[in-house]
Design an enzyme around this catalytic site. Sequence first.
Site, PDB file in Angstrom:
ATOM      1  CG  PHE A 165       0.694  -0.512   3.136  1.00 51.71           C
ATOM      2  CD1 PHE A 165       0.190   0.470   3.969  1.00 51.71           C
ATOM      3  CD2 PHE A 165       1.241  -1.649   3.715  1.00 51.71           C
ATOM      4  CE1 PHE A 165       0.227   0.350   5.348  1.00 51.71           C
ATOM      5  CE2 PHE A 165       1.293  -1.775   5.094  1.00 51.71           C
ATOM      6  CZ  PHE A 165       0.792  -0.778   5.918  1.00 51.71           C
ATOM      7  CG  ASP A 166      -0.744  -1.885  -4.088  1.00 54.49           C
ATOM      8  OD1 ASP A 166       0.290  -1.277  -4.406  1.00 54.49           O
ATOM      9  OD2 ASP A 166      -0.911  -3.090  -4.296  1.00 54.49           O
ATOM     10  CB  VAL A 167      -5.762   1.594  -1.207  1.00 53.06           C
ATOM     11  CG1 VAL A 167      -6.773   2.726  -1.012  1.00 53.06           C
ATOM     12  CG2 VAL A 167      -6.414   0.429  -1.955  1.00 53.06           C
TER      13      VAL A 167
END
Length: 373
Positions: A165-167
Amino acid sequence: MGPLNGLLVADFSRILAGPYATMLLADLGAQVIKVEGPGGDDTRTWMPPTRDGVSTYYLGINRNKRSIALDLKDPGDLAAARELARRADVMIQNFRPGGLARFGLDYESVAAANPAIVYASISGFGSGAGADLPGYDLMIQAISGLMSLTGDPDGPAYRAGISVFDVMAGMHANIGILAALHHRGESGRGQHVEVNLLSSALSGLVNHSSGYVAGGTVPYRMGNAHPSLFPYEPLPTADGELIVIAGNDGQFRKLCQVLGLPDLPSDPRFGRNQDRTANRAELRPLLVERLTTRTKDEWFRDLIAAGVPCAPINTIDGGVALAEELGLDPVVTVGDVPGVRNPITFSGTPARYELPPPGLDEHGEEIRKWLRS
Protein backbone atom coordinates in the site's frame (compact mmCIF):
# COMPACT_ATOMS: atom_id res chain seq x y z
CA MET A 1 15.18 14.48 -21.76
CA GLY A 2 12.07 12.77 -20.43
CA PRO A 3 8.42 13.88 -20.62
CA LEU A 4 8.69 15.78 -17.30
CA ASN A 5 11.86 17.66 -18.25
CA GLY A 6 11.89 21.12 -16.66
CA LEU A 7 9.67 20.19 -13.73
CA LEU A 8 11.17 20.97 -10.30
CA VAL A 9 10.08 18.68 -7.46
CA ALA A 10 10.82 19.50 -3.84
CA ASP A 11 10.79 16.12 -2.14
CA PHE A 12 10.24 16.39 1.61
CA SER A 13 9.18 12.76 1.89
CA ARG A 14 10.93 9.78 3.37
CA ILE A 15 10.76 6.00 3.71
CA LEU A 16 8.78 4.47 0.80
CA ALA A 17 5.55 5.96 -0.59
CA GLY A 18 6.92 9.45 -1.26
CA PRO A 19 10.45 8.48 -2.36
CA TYR A 20 9.06 5.83 -4.72
CA ALA A 21 6.73 8.42 -6.25
CA THR A 22 9.48 11.00 -6.69
CA MET A 23 11.90 8.47 -8.17
CA LEU A 24 9.34 7.67 -10.86
CA LEU A 25 8.96 11.39 -11.56
CA ALA A 26 12.74 11.80 -11.65
CA ASP A 27 13.12 8.90 -14.08
CA LEU A 28 10.70 10.74 -16.38
CA GLY A 29 12.82 13.87 -16.43
CA ALA A 30 11.76 15.89 -13.39
CA GLN A 31 14.51 17.54 -11.35
CA VAL A 32 14.00 16.14 -7.86
CA ILE A 33 15.68 17.65 -4.83
CA LYS A 34 15.50 15.27 -1.89
CA VAL A 35 15.33 17.16 1.40
CA GLU A 36 16.53 15.06 4.33
CA GLY A 37 16.89 15.77 8.00
CA PRO A 38 20.39 15.74 9.47
CA GLY A 39 20.07 12.02 10.19
CA GLY A 40 18.96 11.17 6.66
CA ASP A 41 16.07 9.17 5.28
CA ASP A 42 15.10 6.31 7.61
CA THR A 43 15.65 3.73 4.88
CA ARG A 44 19.38 4.51 4.82
CA THR A 45 19.52 2.39 7.99
CA TRP A 46 17.13 -0.38 6.89
CA MET A 47 19.54 -3.24 6.31
CA PRO A 48 20.48 -5.95 5.40
CA PRO A 49 20.80 -6.37 2.49
CA THR A 50 23.42 -3.81 1.50
CA ARG A 51 25.60 -2.86 -1.45
CA ASP A 52 28.98 -1.41 -0.49
CA GLY A 53 27.61 -0.73 2.98
CA VAL A 54 24.52 1.15 1.73
CA SER A 55 20.98 -0.14 2.27
CA THR A 56 19.59 -1.64 -0.94
CA TYR A 57 16.14 -0.55 0.31
CA TYR A 58 17.29 3.07 0.05
CA LEU A 59 19.07 2.45 -3.25
CA GLY A 60 15.95 0.96 -4.80
CA ILE A 61 13.80 4.11 -4.52
CA ASN A 62 16.12 7.13 -4.71
CA ARG A 63 17.96 7.30 -8.03
CA ASN A 64 18.00 10.43 -10.20
CA LYS A 65 17.72 12.74 -7.18
CA ARG A 66 19.93 15.33 -5.55
CA SER A 67 20.18 15.38 -1.76
CA ILE A 68 20.35 18.29 0.62
CA ALA A 69 20.28 17.88 4.41
CA LEU A 70 18.29 20.59 6.16
CA ASP A 71 17.56 21.01 9.85
CA LEU A 72 14.22 22.81 9.84
CA LYS A 73 14.89 24.05 13.38
CA ASP A 74 17.86 26.01 12.05
CA PRO A 75 16.82 29.45 10.71
CA GLY A 76 19.19 29.33 7.75
CA ASP A 77 18.17 25.83 6.74
CA LEU A 78 14.50 26.68 7.18
CA ALA A 79 14.92 29.71 4.91
CA ALA A 80 16.49 27.43 2.29
CA ALA A 81 13.60 24.97 2.58
CA ARG A 82 11.06 27.75 2.13
CA GLU A 83 12.91 29.12 -0.88
CA LEU A 84 13.00 25.67 -2.46
CA ALA A 85 9.23 25.35 -1.94
CA ARG A 86 8.74 28.81 -3.44
CA ARG A 87 10.58 27.83 -6.62
CA ALA A 88 9.17 24.32 -6.99
CA ASP A 89 6.49 23.16 -9.39
CA VAL A 90 5.66 20.24 -7.11
CA MET A 91 6.19 19.66 -3.41
CA ILE A 92 5.59 16.23 -1.91
CA GLN A 93 5.70 15.38 1.79
CA ASN A 94 4.58 12.62 4.13
CA PHE A 95 4.87 14.23 7.54
CA ARG A 96 1.90 13.67 9.81
CA PRO A 97 -0.94 16.00 8.75
CA GLY A 98 -0.19 19.47 10.06
CA GLY A 99 3.39 18.56 10.96
CA LEU A 100 4.96 21.14 8.64
CA ALA A 101 2.69 24.04 9.65
CA ARG A 102 5.00 25.19 12.45
CA PHE A 103 7.74 25.60 9.85
CA GLY A 104 5.60 27.52 7.40
CA LEU A 105 5.84 24.61 4.95
CA ASP A 106 2.21 23.51 5.01
CA TYR A 107 0.14 23.90 1.86
CA GLU A 108 -1.45 27.20 2.82
CA SER A 109 1.88 28.82 3.67
CA VAL A 110 3.67 27.49 0.59
CA ALA A 111 0.79 28.39 -1.74
CA ALA A 112 0.71 31.94 -0.39
CA ALA A 113 4.23 32.43 -1.76
CA ASN A 114 3.83 30.07 -4.73
CA PRO A 115 0.20 29.96 -5.93
CA ALA A 116 1.06 27.61 -8.79
CA ILE A 117 2.46 24.91 -6.51
CA VAL A 118 1.08 21.38 -6.79
CA TYR A 119 1.48 20.24 -3.21
CA ALA A 120 1.07 16.51 -2.53
CA SER A 121 0.57 15.14 0.98
CA ILE A 122 0.73 11.42 1.76
CA SER A 123 -0.53 10.21 5.13
CA GLY A 124 -1.67 6.99 6.71
CA PHE A 125 -5.27 7.84 7.50
CA GLY A 126 -5.99 11.29 6.05
CA SER A 127 -6.00 14.75 7.57
CA GLY A 128 -9.27 14.43 9.49
CA ALA A 129 -10.01 12.21 12.46
CA GLY A 130 -7.11 9.90 11.58
CA ALA A 131 -4.49 12.64 11.40
CA ASP A 132 -2.69 11.56 14.57
CA LEU A 133 -2.38 7.90 13.63
CA PRO A 134 1.04 6.78 12.39
CA GLY A 135 0.96 5.50 8.83
CA TYR A 136 3.00 2.33 8.48
CA ASP A 137 2.13 -0.06 5.67
CA LEU A 138 1.83 -3.05 7.99
CA MET A 139 -0.79 -1.19 10.01
CA ILE A 140 -2.74 -0.52 6.82
CA GLN A 141 -2.50 -4.14 5.69
CA ALA A 142 -3.99 -5.16 9.03
CA ILE A 143 -6.67 -2.47 9.35
CA SER A 144 -7.82 -2.49 5.70
CA GLY A 145 -8.56 -6.21 5.72
CA LEU A 146 -5.78 -7.36 3.38
CA MET A 147 -4.20 -9.57 6.03
CA SER A 148 -7.55 -11.25 6.63
CA LEU A 149 -7.35 -12.42 3.01
CA THR A 150 -3.72 -13.57 3.01
CA GLY A 151 -2.72 -17.04 4.20
CA ASP A 152 -4.22 -20.50 4.50
CA PRO A 153 -7.90 -20.72 5.40
CA ASP A 154 -7.17 -22.35 8.76
CA GLY A 155 -3.89 -20.56 9.43
CA PRO A 156 -2.86 -17.14 10.72
CA ALA A 157 -3.17 -13.92 8.75
CA TYR A 158 -0.06 -12.86 6.82
CA ARG A 159 1.26 -9.59 5.51
CA ALA A 160 2.01 -9.27 1.81
CA GLY A 161 5.66 -9.77 0.94
CA ILE A 162 6.14 -6.09 0.11
CA SER A 163 4.75 -2.83 1.50
CA VAL A 164 2.09 -2.97 -1.14
CA PHE A 165 0.00 0.00 0.00
CA ASP A 166 3.00 2.30 0.32
CA VAL A 167 3.80 1.56 -3.31
CA MET A 168 0.15 1.95 -4.31
CA ALA A 169 -0.19 5.26 -2.48
CA GLY A 170 2.96 6.54 -4.18
CA MET A 171 1.48 5.74 -7.58
CA HIS A 172 -1.86 7.31 -6.60
CA ALA A 173 0.04 10.42 -5.51
CA ASN A 174 1.70 10.61 -8.92
CA ILE A 175 -1.65 10.28 -10.68
CA GLY A 176 -2.95 13.15 -8.57
CA ILE A 177 0.16 15.26 -9.20
CA LEU A 178 0.03 14.80 -12.96
CA ALA A 179 -3.72 15.52 -13.03
CA ALA A 180 -3.16 18.70 -10.99
CA LEU A 181 -0.35 19.77 -13.31
CA HIS A 182 -2.69 19.36 -16.26
CA HIS A 183 -5.29 21.48 -14.48
CA ARG A 184 -2.61 24.08 -13.73
CA GLY A 185 -1.73 24.18 -17.40
CA GLU A 186 -5.34 25.04 -18.16
CA SER A 187 -6.02 27.40 -15.26
CA GLY A 188 -2.65 28.62 -13.99
CA ARG A 189 -3.62 27.51 -10.47
CA GLY A 190 -1.97 24.89 -8.30
CA GLN A 191 -3.76 22.86 -5.67
CA HIS A 192 -3.37 20.49 -2.74
CA VAL A 193 -3.36 16.78 -3.61
CA GLU A 194 -3.96 14.45 -0.66
CA VAL A 195 -3.48 10.68 -0.64
CA ASN A 196 -3.76 8.37 2.33
CA LEU A 197 -2.75 4.74 2.61
CA LEU A 198 -6.06 3.47 3.94
CA SER A 199 -8.02 4.95 1.01
CA SER A 200 -5.43 3.57 -1.41
CA ALA A 201 -5.80 0.19 0.25
CA LEU A 202 -9.59 0.12 0.03
CA SER A 203 -9.40 1.12 -3.63
CA GLY A 204 -6.64 -1.42 -4.27
CA LEU A 205 -8.60 -4.28 -2.70
CA VAL A 206 -10.80 -3.98 -5.83
CA ASN A 207 -13.01 -7.06 -6.13
CA HIS A 208 -12.86 -7.75 -2.39
CA SER A 209 -13.87 -4.26 -1.29
CA SER A 210 -16.47 -4.15 -4.05
CA GLY A 211 -17.80 -7.53 -2.93
CA TYR A 212 -18.45 -6.00 0.47
CA VAL A 213 -19.71 -2.50 -0.37
CA ALA A 214 -21.82 -3.62 -3.37
CA GLY A 215 -22.65 -7.20 -2.45
CA GLY A 216 -22.58 -7.29 1.33
CA THR A 217 -20.08 -10.16 1.30
CA VAL A 218 -17.14 -10.16 3.70
CA PRO A 219 -14.35 -12.15 2.01
CA TYR A 220 -12.13 -14.58 3.87
CA ARG A 221 -8.78 -16.32 3.52
CA MET A 222 -8.70 -18.91 0.75
CA GLY A 223 -4.98 -19.59 0.53
CA ASN A 224 -4.02 -19.27 -3.13
CA ALA A 225 -7.56 -19.87 -4.39
CA HIS A 226 -9.66 -17.16 -6.06
CA PRO A 227 -13.20 -16.47 -4.81
CA SER A 228 -14.62 -15.96 -8.30
CA LEU A 229 -12.51 -18.14 -10.65
CA PHE A 230 -11.43 -21.77 -10.86
CA PRO A 231 -8.86 -22.94 -11.69
CA TYR A 232 -6.83 -19.89 -10.69
CA GLU A 233 -4.20 -21.22 -8.28
CA PRO A 234 -1.16 -23.46 -7.93
CA LEU A 235 -1.85 -27.07 -8.76
CA PRO A 236 0.56 -29.98 -8.13
CA THR A 237 2.47 -31.65 -10.96
CA ALA A 238 4.91 -34.55 -10.86
CA ASP A 239 7.73 -32.34 -9.53
CA GLY A 240 6.15 -29.26 -7.95
CA GLU A 241 3.38 -26.73 -8.31
CA LEU A 242 2.34 -24.82 -11.41
CA ILE A 243 0.01 -21.82 -11.49
CA VAL A 244 -2.90 -22.80 -13.74
CA ILE A 245 -5.51 -20.27 -14.87
CA ALA A 246 -8.78 -20.61 -16.76
CA GLY A 247 -9.94 -17.02 -16.93
CA ASN A 248 -12.86 -17.85 -19.21
CA ASP A 249 -14.73 -20.84 -20.60
CA GLY A 250 -12.61 -20.96 -23.75
CA GLN A 251 -9.41 -21.26 -21.75
CA PHE A 252 -10.96 -24.04 -19.69
CA ARG A 253 -11.78 -25.98 -22.86
CA LYS A 254 -8.19 -25.60 -24.05
CA LEU A 255 -6.90 -26.72 -20.67
CA CYS A 256 -9.03 -29.83 -20.80
CA GLN A 257 -7.86 -30.65 -24.32
CA VAL A 258 -4.19 -30.48 -23.30
CA LEU A 259 -4.85 -32.54 -20.17
CA GLY A 260 -6.67 -35.21 -22.15
CA LEU A 261 -10.01 -34.50 -20.47
CA PRO A 262 -12.12 -33.32 -23.44
CA ASP A 263 -15.46 -34.28 -21.87
CA LEU A 264 -15.15 -32.08 -18.77
CA PRO A 265 -16.43 -28.84 -20.38
CA SER A 266 -19.70 -30.57 -21.29
CA ASP A 267 -20.26 -31.67 -17.70
CA PRO A 268 -22.94 -29.32 -16.32
CA ARG A 269 -20.93 -28.99 -13.10
CA PHE A 270 -17.99 -27.46 -14.97
CA GLY A 271 -19.18 -25.86 -18.19
CA ARG A 272 -19.34 -22.27 -16.98
CA ASN A 273 -17.00 -20.38 -14.70
CA GLN A 274 -19.65 -19.97 -12.01
CA ASP A 275 -20.26 -23.73 -12.14
CA ARG A 276 -16.57 -24.54 -11.85
CA THR A 277 -16.20 -22.14 -8.95
CA ALA A 278 -19.19 -23.64 -7.12
CA ASN A 279 -17.94 -27.18 -7.74
CA ARG A 280 -14.21 -26.67 -7.33
CA ALA A 281 -13.98 -29.47 -4.75
CA GLU A 282 -15.14 -31.98 -7.39
CA LEU A 283 -13.14 -30.49 -10.27
CA ARG A 284 -9.79 -29.99 -8.57
CA PRO A 285 -8.91 -33.68 -8.06
CA LEU A 286 -9.78 -34.45 -11.68
CA LEU A 287 -7.28 -31.84 -12.88
CA VAL A 288 -4.65 -32.85 -10.33
CA GLU A 289 -4.88 -36.50 -11.33
CA ARG A 290 -3.73 -35.58 -14.84
CA LEU A 291 -1.26 -32.85 -13.89
CA THR A 292 0.69 -35.15 -11.58
CA THR A 293 1.57 -37.45 -14.48
CA ARG A 294 4.12 -34.97 -15.92
CA THR A 295 6.56 -32.31 -14.76
CA LYS A 296 5.69 -28.67 -14.36
CA ASP A 297 8.06 -27.66 -17.17
CA GLU A 298 6.43 -30.11 -19.57
CA TRP A 299 2.96 -28.85 -18.72
CA PHE A 300 4.12 -25.24 -18.88
CA ARG A 301 5.42 -25.72 -22.42
CA ASP A 302 2.30 -27.44 -23.72
CA LEU A 303 -0.26 -25.30 -21.91
CA ILE A 304 1.31 -22.03 -23.00
CA ALA A 305 1.49 -23.31 -26.58
CA ALA A 306 -2.24 -24.03 -26.42
CA GLY A 307 -3.06 -20.56 -25.06
CA VAL A 308 -3.68 -21.56 -21.45
CA PRO A 309 -2.21 -19.12 -18.89
CA CYS A 310 0.15 -20.84 -16.48
CA ALA A 311 3.39 -20.06 -14.69
CA PRO A 312 6.13 -21.56 -12.55
CA ILE A 313 6.52 -20.13 -9.04
CA ASN A 314 9.87 -18.38 -9.22
CA THR A 315 12.05 -16.65 -6.70
CA ILE A 316 13.00 -13.04 -7.52
CA ASP A 317 16.09 -14.12 -9.46
CA GLY A 318 13.89 -16.23 -11.72
CA GLY A 319 11.57 -13.29 -12.35
CA VAL A 320 14.48 -11.04 -13.32
CA ALA A 321 15.94 -13.79 -15.50
CA LEU A 322 12.67 -14.23 -17.41
CA ALA A 323 12.35 -10.48 -17.95
CA GLU A 324 15.88 -10.50 -19.39
CA GLU A 325 15.06 -13.49 -21.58
CA LEU A 326 12.00 -11.65 -22.92
CA GLY A 327 14.06 -8.58 -23.81
CA LEU A 328 12.50 -6.32 -21.17
CA ASP A 329 15.95 -5.17 -19.94
CA PRO A 330 14.80 -5.06 -16.31
CA VAL A 331 18.08 -3.87 -14.80
CA VAL A 332 19.69 -0.47 -15.36
CA THR A 333 22.99 0.59 -13.82
CA VAL A 334 23.42 4.22 -12.84
CA GLY A 335 26.95 5.01 -11.78
CA ASP A 336 27.84 1.66 -10.33
CA VAL A 337 24.44 0.99 -8.73
CA PRO A 338 22.12 -1.49 -10.45
CA GLY A 339 18.41 -0.87 -10.13
CA VAL A 340 15.12 -1.91 -11.67
CA ARG A 341 14.16 -0.08 -14.84
CA ASN A 342 11.23 2.34 -14.79
CA PRO A 343 8.27 0.23 -15.96
CA ILE A 344 6.91 2.85 -18.39
CA THR A 345 8.10 2.99 -22.01
CA PHE A 346 7.68 6.10 -24.16
CA SER A 347 8.15 6.17 -27.91
CA GLY A 348 9.45 9.75 -27.99
CA THR A 349 10.57 10.80 -24.50
CA PRO A 350 12.25 7.85 -22.81
CA ALA A 351 13.04 7.62 -19.12
CA ARG A 352 16.48 8.81 -18.05
CA TYR A 353 19.01 7.20 -15.75
CA GLU A 354 21.58 9.86 -14.89
CA LEU A 355 22.17 10.04 -11.14
CA PRO A 356 22.79 7.18 -8.72
CA PRO A 357 21.01 7.38 -5.36
CA PRO A 358 22.65 10.30 -3.56
CA GLY A 359 24.67 10.26 -0.41
CA LEU A 360 23.27 12.33 2.45
CA ASP A 361 23.71 16.04 1.59
CA GLU A 362 25.78 15.06 -1.45
CA HIS A 363 24.50 18.07 -3.39
CA GLY A 364 23.90 20.35 -0.42
CA GLU A 365 26.52 22.96 -1.23
CA GLU A 366 25.46 23.14 -4.85
CA ILE A 367 21.76 23.48 -3.97
CA ARG A 368 22.35 26.08 -1.27
CA LYS A 369 24.34 28.20 -3.72
CA TRP A 370 21.56 27.93 -6.28
CA LEU A 371 18.89 28.88 -3.71
CA ARG A 372 20.85 32.01 -2.78
CA SER A 373 21.20 33.13 -6.39
